[in-house]
Design a protein around this motif. Structure first.
Motif, short mmCIF file in Angstrom:
data_model
loop_
_atom_site.label_atom_id
_atom_site.label_comp_id
_atom_site.label_asym_id
_atom_site.label_seq_id
_atom_site.Cartn_x
_atom_site.Cartn_y
_atom_site.Cartn_z
N ASP B 102 -18.16 17.35 0.83
CA ASP B 102 -16.91 16.59 0.66
C ASP B 102 -15.66 17.46 0.83
O ASP B 102 -14.56 16.94 0.92
N ASP B 103 -15.86 18.76 0.86
CA ASP B 103 -14.69 19.63 1.06
C ASP B 103 -14.04 19.37 2.41
O ASP B 103 -12.90 19.78 2.63
N LYS B 104 -14.75 18.70 3.31
CA LYS B 104 -14.17 18.41 4.63
C LYS B 104 -12.87 17.62 4.49
O LYS B 104 -12.00 17.69 5.35
N ASP B 105 -12.73 16.89 3.38
CA ASP B 105 -11.54 16.07 3.17
C ASP B 105 -10.26 16.89 3.08
O ASP B 105 -9.16 16.36 3.21
N PHE B 106 -10.40 18.18 2.77
CA PHE B 106 -9.20 19.00 2.58
C PHE B 106 -9.08 20.10 3.63
O PHE B 106 -8.20 20.94 3.55
N LEU B 107 -10.00 20.11 4.59
CA LEU B 107 -10.00 21.17 5.59
C LEU B 107 -8.98 20.87 6.68
O LEU B 107 -9.15 19.93 7.46
N ILE B 135 1.57 13.10 3.38
CA ILE B 135 1.16 11.70 3.24
C ILE B 135 1.38 10.98 4.57
O ILE B 135 2.48 10.98 5.12
N GLU B 136 0.30 10.39 5.07
CA GLU B 136 0.38 9.69 6.35
C GLU B 136 0.76 8.24 6.12
O GLU B 136 1.54 7.64 6.85
N PRO B 153 -2.67 4.73 -4.27
CA PRO B 153 -3.40 5.47 -3.25
C PRO B 153 -2.49 5.91 -2.10
O PRO B 153 -1.53 5.21 -1.77
N ALA B 154 -2.81 7.08 -1.52
CA ALA B 154 -2.06 7.55 -0.36
C ALA B 154 -3.05 8.21 0.59
O ALA B 154 -3.93 8.97 0.16
N ARG B 155 -2.90 7.93 1.90
CA ARG B 155 -3.79 8.52 2.90
C ARG B 155 -3.14 9.78 3.46
O ARG B 155 -1.94 9.78 3.75
N THR B 159 -7.00 14.67 7.70
CA THR B 159 -8.40 14.33 7.40
C THR B 159 -8.56 12.86 7.04
O THR B 159 -9.68 12.35 6.99
N GLY B 160 -7.46 12.19 6.70
CA GLY B 160 -7.54 10.77 6.36
C GLY B 160 -8.04 10.49 4.95
O GLY B 160 -8.29 9.35 4.58
#
Lengths: 297, 190
Positions: B102-107, B135-136, B153-155, B159-160
């Motif tokens: 799940d670390d991919k979310d912050f890479l 924030i996208e 929530p914010a995308r 990484t989305g």
């Protein structure tokens, strides 16, 4: 690489406390007529005690004769007792390989003394007085338990413990004792443990207990879960001691018998009792320090 | 494979136990005065993260695991996994997706991370404790209410990943996120 930390871990305050307690110890023994000695550190043979691993030392460079650092000043002090026929004490460096932990160090100071003609109970009482002098905690606030009673306090029966979990019975006893029994000892007072089983006699003499079972005339003193003293009504039977040493030699690779010490035993160690106190541990406890390193160096 | 005496094991030593690499978190020396010595070690499995207590006998020899940490920079991801560059020798290392987890979310590209190698194979990526992300998309910001504890929530761009942020945050804001807890830590300096 960063430079090694060169500052002693012990604070200046701890060093001053150490120096001051040492004066108290000197006064304690001077008042009792016990002679201070300064034992040698290079021994021709090793102290052979269960679970205690000595350091072997050699001249640097081309090798040469191996000698052994004392794990306690026992050999030198007993030779002095036999030669001078008087009570002796020493605060002496002791070295135990591999003992590194919160309450263990490979190099520390052992406070050891011998009393001619005394037994272990009388010496245990004097040890409490010495510890009181060192720590400031009353000598009379103590309890006496047999080794078996100490186990009972933890709800354990040593006779019911066998081998298991990849450990021998002896190893399991030591692990359980260290983890379950010791933490309950000496809480808010002194606990003196006596009447050890014969297989845990170390250098103590054997004699029958109240029920006629052989028991070792050995004691230990605990405070706040820490062992501070270990004493014996000394075994003087040279043949018995030689046999015990031979058994231990097999468990101490690279060690050799101290022939000089055994020559003394063969001629005769007079009846006496001896005790070794972990000076640094007592100091750390008295100063409320959480680890031995804070009072050592 | 290297064996060392248990007495030489300390916090930070990596051991090979039952074929797995373990990090030593804590060592306790246990020994009655005259008796057997034991080393009670708290160890953490470097692959599964499991923590347990192991008891070793004094005098025992233990095997060390060939585990090294290298500083790396994240380059990109592709079908084979996540590609990092070793900051020392500029070699590229591909880390499988299961290791990154799940670390991919912050890479984010060019992020500096620590990569743990066991026998030369990547087994763990360690991100910085906090990352700054932009924030996208999020619902319009509520102006003025900068003390609010109310979250939305914010995308995040790149990484989305969706993170809970306070309602005063808006699109284009840069926020700091704790990569351990996956929580908003504060707004980044503009």
């Amino acid at each position: 690489m960063s430079a090694p930390s060169w500052r002693p871990r012990a604070s200046l305050e701890a060093q001053r406390a150490r120096a001051e307690r040492l004066q108290r110890v000197r006064a304690f023994f001077a008042a009792r007529g016990v002679l201070e000695l300064d034992p040698p550190l290079l021994q021709p043979g090793a102290n052979l005690d269960p679970g205690v691993q000595p350091f072997a030392v050699q001249p640097a460079g081309s090798g040469g004769e191996v000698r052994f650092l004392p794990t306690s000043p026992e050999h030198a002090l007993k030779r002095a007792v036999a030669a001078y026929r008087c009570d002796v004490w020493a605060l002496s460096p002791a070295f135990r390989a591999g003992e590194r932990g919160r309450w263990h160090a490979e190099e520390f100071r052992m406070l050891e003394w011998y009393r001619l003609g005394w037994d272990e109970r009388r010496l245990a009482a004097e040890t409490l007085e010495l510890l009181a002098e060192l720590t400031g905690w009353e000598a009379t606030r103590g309890e006496w338990l047999t080794w078996r009673e100490a186990w009972q306090r933890a709800g354990l029966d040593p006779a019911a413990i066998g081998d298991g979990e990849g450990l021998t019975r002896d190893e399991r006893l030591d692990l359980l004792y260290a983890e379950r029994v010791e933490p309950l000892l000496g809480r808010g007072r002194w606990t003196v443990i006596s009447e050890f089983p014969p297989e845990r006699a170390a250098q103590a003499r054997l004699r029958p207990d109240r029920d006629g079972r052989p028991t070792a005339a050995r004691f230990e003193i605990y405070r706040e879960g820490l062992e501070l003293a270990n004493g014996y009504h000394e075994c003087t039977d040279a043949a018995e001691l030689a046999a015990r040493q031979q058994r231990e030699l097999a468990l101490h690779p690279g060690c050799q018998i101290d022939a000089v010490f055994h020559a003394m035993l063969a001629e005769g160690l007079p009846a006496c009792a001896g005790v070794a106190v972990g000076f640094d541990r007592a100091l750390a406890l008295a100063l409320g320090r959480p680890a031995l390193a804070e009072v050592l160096w | 494979m290297t064996s060392i005496p248990i007495a030489d094991v300390s916090k930070g030593t990596k051991l090979l136990i039952d074929g797995q690499p373990w990090l030593v978190l804590e060592v306790n020396f246990v020994k009655p005065g005259k008796g057997n010595a034991f080393y009670k070690c708290r160890v953490k499995n470097l692959i599964t993260g499991n923590v347990l207590d192991k008891t070793f006998r004094g005098g025992e020899k233990v095997e060390t695991a060939d585990v090294t940490d290298v500083e790396v920079t994240f380059l990109y991801s592709d079908a084979n996994g996540f590609v990092f560059m070793n900051q020392k020798d500029y070699e590229q290392v591909t880390v499988p997706a299961r290791v990154v987890g799940d670390d991919k979310d912050f890479l984010l590209e060019n992020m500096e991370c620590a990569l743990t190698l066991w026998n030369g194979e990547p087994i763990q990526v360690r991100l910085p404790n906090t990352v700054t992300m932009e924030i996208e998309y999020t619902e319009p910001a509520v102006k003025g209410d900068t003390q609010s504890r109310v979250m939305k929530p914010a995308r995040m761009k790149g990484t989305g990943v969706t993170i809970q942020v306070p309602i005063f945050c808006g699109i284009g804001d840069k926020v700091q996120i704790n990569t351990e807890t996956r929580e908003f830590r504060g707004r980044a300096e503009k």
